[in-house]
Design a protein around this motif. Structure first.
Motif, PDB file in Angstrom:
ATOM      1  N   THR A   1       0.825  -1.212   0.000  1.00  0.00           N
ATOM      2  CA  THR A   1       0.000   0.000   0.000  1.00  0.00           C
ATOM      3  C   THR A   1       0.858   1.260   0.000  1.00  0.00           C
ATOM      4  N   LYS A   2       2.149   1.098  -0.332  1.00  0.00           N
ATOM      5  CA  LYS A   2       3.077   2.227  -0.459  1.00  0.00           C
ATOM      6  C   LYS A   2       3.286   2.955   0.866  1.00  0.00           C
ATOM      7  N   HIS A   3       3.267   2.189   1.945  1.00  0.00           N
ATOM      8  CA  HIS A   3       3.442   2.764   3.281  1.00  0.00           C
ATOM      9  C   HIS A   3       4.880   2.579   3.762  1.00  0.00           C
ATOM     10  N   SER A   4       5.195   1.401   4.327  1.00  0.00           N
ATOM     11  CA  SER A   4       6.530   1.152   4.883  1.00  0.00           C
ATOM     12  C   SER A   4       6.974  -0.267   4.559  1.00  0.00           C
ATOM     13  N   GLU A   5       8.205  -0.403   4.045  1.00  0.00           N
ATOM     14  CA  GLU A   5       8.749  -1.704   3.668  1.00  0.00           C
ATOM     15  C   GLU A   5      10.204  -1.784   4.136  1.00  0.00           C
ATOM     16  N   THR A   6      10.637  -2.994   4.544  1.00  0.00           N
ATOM     17  CA  THR A   6      12.010  -3.131   5.029  1.00  0.00           C
ATOM     18  C   THR A   6      12.656  -4.391   4.485  1.00  0.00           C
ATOM     19  N   ILE A   7      13.970  -4.316   4.232  1.00  0.00           N
ATOM     20  CA  ILE A   7      14.773  -5.475   3.862  1.00  0.00           C
ATOM     21  C   ILE A   7      15.785  -5.722   4.978  1.00  0.00           C
ATOM     22  N   ILE A   8      16.015  -6.984   5.259  1.00  0.00           N
ATOM     23  CA  ILE A   8      17.004  -7.356   6.271  1.00  0.00           C
ATOM     24  C   ILE A   8      18.079  -8.166   5.557  1.00  0.00           C
ATOM     25  N   THR A   9      19.269  -7.597   5.445  1.00  0.00           N
ATOM     26  CA  THR A   9      20.355  -8.216   4.691  1.00  0.00           C
ATOM     27  C   THR A   9      21.688  -7.587   5.066  1.00  0.00           C
ATOM     28  N   GLU A  10      22.748  -8.362   4.885  1.00  0.00           N
ATOM     29  CA  GLU A  10      24.100  -7.840   5.049  1.00  0.00           C
ATOM     30  C   GLU A  10      24.740  -7.552   3.695  1.00  0.00           C
ATOM     31  N   ASP A  11      23.972  -7.707   2.620  1.00  0.00           N
ATOM     32  CA  ASP A  11      24.467  -7.458   1.272  1.00  0.00           C
ATOM     33  C   ASP A  11      24.115  -6.021   0.884  1.00  0.00           C
ATOM     34  N   TYR A  12      25.124  -5.177   0.801  1.00  0.00           N
ATOM     35  CA  TYR A  12      24.896  -3.751   0.543  1.00  0.00           C
ATOM     36  C   TYR A  12      24.197  -3.525  -0.790  1.00  0.00           C
ATOM     37  N   SER A  13      24.595  -4.245  -1.824  1.00  0.00           N
ATOM     38  CA  SER A  13      24.008  -4.024  -3.141  1.00  0.00           C
ATOM     39  C   SER A  13      22.525  -4.418  -3.161  1.00  0.00           C
ATOM     40  N   GLN A  14      22.162  -5.493  -2.464  1.00  0.00           N
ATOM     41  CA  GLN A  14      20.765  -5.902  -2.396  1.00  0.00           C
ATOM     42  C   GLN A  14      19.938  -4.878  -1.610  1.00  0.00           C
ATOM     43  N   ALA A  15      20.519  -4.380  -0.537  1.00  0.00           N
ATOM     44  CA  ALA A  15      19.826  -3.351   0.248  1.00  0.00           C
ATOM     45  C   ALA A  15      19.597  -2.097  -0.578  1.00  0.00           C
ATOM     46  N   GLN A  16      20.614  -1.684  -1.320  1.00  0.00           N
ATOM     47  CA  GLN A  16      20.488  -0.477  -2.124  1.00  0.00           C
ATOM     48  C   GLN A  16      19.449  -0.647  -3.229  1.00  0.00           C
ATOM     49  N   ARG A  17      19.428  -1.834  -3.826  1.00  0.00           N
ATOM     50  CA  ARG A  17      18.434  -2.062  -4.862  1.00  0.00           C
ATOM     51  C   ARG A  17      17.023  -2.023  -4.288  1.00  0.00           C
ATOM     52  N   PHE A  18      16.826  -2.625  -3.125  1.00  0.00           N
ATOM     53  CA  PHE A  18      15.518  -2.603  -2.462  1.00  0.00           C
ATOM     54  C   PHE A  18      15.105  -1.169  -2.148  1.00  0.00           C
ATOM     55  N   LEU A  19      16.012  -0.388  -1.568  1.00  0.00           N
ATOM     56  CA  LEU A  19      15.719   1.004  -1.223  1.00  0.00           C
ATOM     57  C   LEU A  19      15.368   1.822  -2.460  1.00  0.00           C
ATOM     58  N   ARG A  20      16.049   1.542  -3.568  1.00  0.00           N
ATOM     59  CA  ARG A  20      15.850   2.303  -4.794  1.00  0.00           C
ATOM     60  C   ARG A  20      14.565   1.906  -5.525  1.00  0.00           C
ATOM     61  N   GLU A  21      14.238   0.618  -5.541  1.00  0.00           N
ATOM     62  CA  GLU A  21      13.160   0.137  -6.401  1.00  0.00           C
ATOM     63  C   GLU A  21      11.796   0.036  -5.725  1.00  0.00           C
ATOM     64  N   VAL A  22      11.742  -0.060  -4.414  1.00  0.00           N
ATOM     65  CA  VAL A  22      10.445  -0.150  -3.740  1.00  0.00           C
ATOM     66  C   VAL A  22       9.784   1.224  -3.741  1.00  0.00           C
ATOM     67  N   ASP A  23       8.543   1.271  -4.197  1.00  0.00           N
ATOM     68  CA  ASP A  23       7.773   2.517  -4.242  1.00  0.00           C
ATOM     69  C   ASP A  23       6.910   2.597  -2.987  1.00  0.00           C
ATOM     70  N   ALA A  24       7.414   3.305  -1.987  1.00  0.00           N
ATOM     71  CA  ALA A  24       6.678   3.454  -0.730  1.00  0.00           C
ATOM     72  C   ALA A  24       7.113   4.751  -0.069  1.00  0.00           C
ATOM     73  N   ALA A  25       6.312   5.213   0.881  1.00  0.00           N
ATOM     74  CA  ALA A  25       6.630   6.454   1.581  1.00  0.00           C
ATOM     75  C   ALA A  25       7.886   6.320   2.431  1.00  0.00           C
ATOM     76  N   ALA A  26       8.099   5.126   3.004  1.00  0.00           N
ATOM     77  CA  ALA A  26       9.278   4.885   3.842  1.00  0.00           C
ATOM     78  C   ALA A  26       9.834   3.499   3.521  1.00  0.00           C
ATOM     79  N   VAL A  27      11.111   3.445   3.179  1.00  0.00           N
ATOM     80  CA  VAL A  27      11.753   2.177   2.833  1.00  0.00           C
ATOM     81  C   VAL A  27      13.003   2.039   3.699  1.00  0.00           C
ATOM     82  N   TYR A  28      13.149   0.880   4.355  1.00  0.00           N
ATOM     83  CA  TYR A  28      14.201   0.674   5.344  1.00  0.00           C
ATOM     84  C   TYR A  28      15.149  -0.444   4.929  1.00  0.00           C
ATOM     85  N   ALA A  29      16.353  -0.373   5.451  1.00  0.00           N
ATOM     86  CA  ALA A  29      17.288  -1.489   5.417  1.00  0.00           C
ATOM     87  C   ALA A  29      17.691  -1.781   6.853  1.00  0.00           C
TER      88      ALA A  29
END
Length: 415
Positions: free
Chosen positions: A337-365
């Motif tokens: 619902t484009k509210h808040s989404e989080t990824i849990i990972t130690e892989d910097y590139s995967q975290a950055q891709r998640f932060l960049r590509e998820v369309d939401a008001a707040a995106v976390y790593a």
């Protein structure tokens, strides 16, 4: 059906907003501090009113999580007062601006000004009565409050206490008003009072928000429901992932930034899910899972298609095993619902891709979705969390309750 009393509330609010727009920061802060003192002084009557609401809610069989959201305590009153003091200490956005000049000599100033009259429509959370009034006042706006019927006694007590304190410090009558009628017909008129109301902000569940959007002719700032996701990627640190999921889901399950769906990478599912489930069950969480999840966790119920798009607001969590980040992103794109989404990972590139590509008001790593909150972001109290893209997005604080005005200085220019 038209209600003359509501029209009169609109007139009072519009007149009050005219004066509020020119109040200085020191004057507004003095009013907010007086409101904080009044809450503490009248805590007894506020709690007595709240006890009536809680009793009625329990008698009607309201879910425990929703009753807890409705309940006020002495500590809660003190927290509301502290919130008022915090808002008083925030920088005033009204008057912020910038200057520039044009080649013909015109000097242009863009400055922040109040929105005017804000109608705030919300459900059974009496704290919103105080938070909304505080933020609207600090940003120079008048506010018409309409809370849910479940909290009517609490809202009446709170609004009267803070409105009396504000008027006692010289604020115009009509600066803070509560619509004490709970019938829907009154709200229908409020949503169409374009002559008096500048913007409507709904805060609550999907039903309330959609009702406001469908029926309002006044502009709406849409706050959103929260079907929030956590994706545990294959390189996640389990020692981080388990506490993040537990906090996101159980710290306060009845709010929009609580976790509703857990996505787990297939390569770690057999190791991670039993550890995660043990903690979830210990906190009383019911698990609804995809076929792969149910195979690993025999105690999980089978998730339906509806589960993936449900904001439970309860101790229920849907879990899906996914084949990598692409499938996780696809799931969030389809059901989020484009509210808040989080990824849990130690892989910097995967975290950055998640932060960049998820369309939401707040995106976390590597952090809980529960941080999506005006207070946690340093905004003081919040008016709501916007999931739309125009004017405001994410936690809405003082700046989001203002707009801009251009002031142009000339010296006879016509070209």
């Amino acid at each position: 059906m038209e209600f003359p009393e509501l029209t009169e509330m609109g007139r009072r609010a519009k007149a009050a907003a005219r004066g509020l727009a020119f109040l200085g920061s020191a004057e507004k802060d003095e009013v907010l501090l007086a409101m904080a003192g009044a809450l503490r002084e009248h805590a007894g009557e506020i709690l007595a009113a709240n006890a009536l609401d809680v009793k009625k809610a329990e008698e009607k069989g309201m879910k425990k999580s929703l009753v807890n959201r409705l309940r006020l305590t002495e500590a809660g009153i003190e927290q509301l007062a502290a919130g008022l003091r915090e808002v008083a200490g925030l920088a005033d956005p009204v008057g912020e601006g910038e200057f520039w000049s044009r080649p013909n000599g015109l000097r242009i100033q863009r400055t922040r000004v109040p929105l005017g009259v804000i109608a705030m429509i919300y459900e059974a959370r009496p704290n919103v009565t105080v938070d909304a009034a505080a933020l609207c006042l600090k940003a120079g706006n008048a506010v018409i409050l309409r809370g849910g019927s479940e909290a009517i006694e609490s809202n009446i007590a709170l609004s009267r206490v803070i409105a009396r304190a504000a008027e006692g410090k010289g604020l115009p009558r009509g600066s803070i008003q509560l619509l004490e009628k709970t019938e829907r017909e009154w709200v229908q008129q409020l949503l169409r009072m374009n002559a008096y109301v500048d913007v409507v902000i709904p805060r609550g569940g999907a039903g309330l928000i959609q009702t406001v959007i469908r029926n309002a002719t006044v502009p709406v700032i849409e706050t959103g429901t929260g079907v929030c996701h956590a994706y545990v990627e294959q390189r996640a640190d389990f020692a981080k992932a388990v506490p993040i999921v537990i906090n996101s889901k159980t710290q306060n399950p009845g709010v929009c930034n609580a976790l509703e769906t857990l996505l787990v990478d297939d390569s770690i599912a057999e190791k991670f899910l039993p550890l995660m489930a043990e903690e979830l069950y210990r906190h009383g969480v019911e698990i609804r899972g995809c076929p792969r999840t149910c195979a690993i966790l025999p105690g999980a119920a089978a998730a339906t298609e509806e589960d993936w798009s449900t904001e439970y607001l309860d101790l229920i969590l849907s879990i899906r095993v996914v084949e990598g980040l692409d499938q996780a992103l696809d799931h969030i794109f389809r059901y989020g619902t484009k509210h808040s989404e989080t990824i849990i990972t130690e892989d910097y590139s995967q975290a950055q891709r998640f932060l960049r590509e998820v369309d939401a008001a707040a995106v976390y790593a590597n952090a809980s979705t529960r941080f999506t909150d005006g207070g946690r972001f340093g905004f003081g109290a919040e008016i709501g969390i916007s999931t739309q893209k125009l004017h405001a997005r994410g936690p809405m604080g003082l700046r989001e309750l203002t707009t801009t005005k251009y002031m142009i200085y000339g010296n006879g220019q016509i070209v």
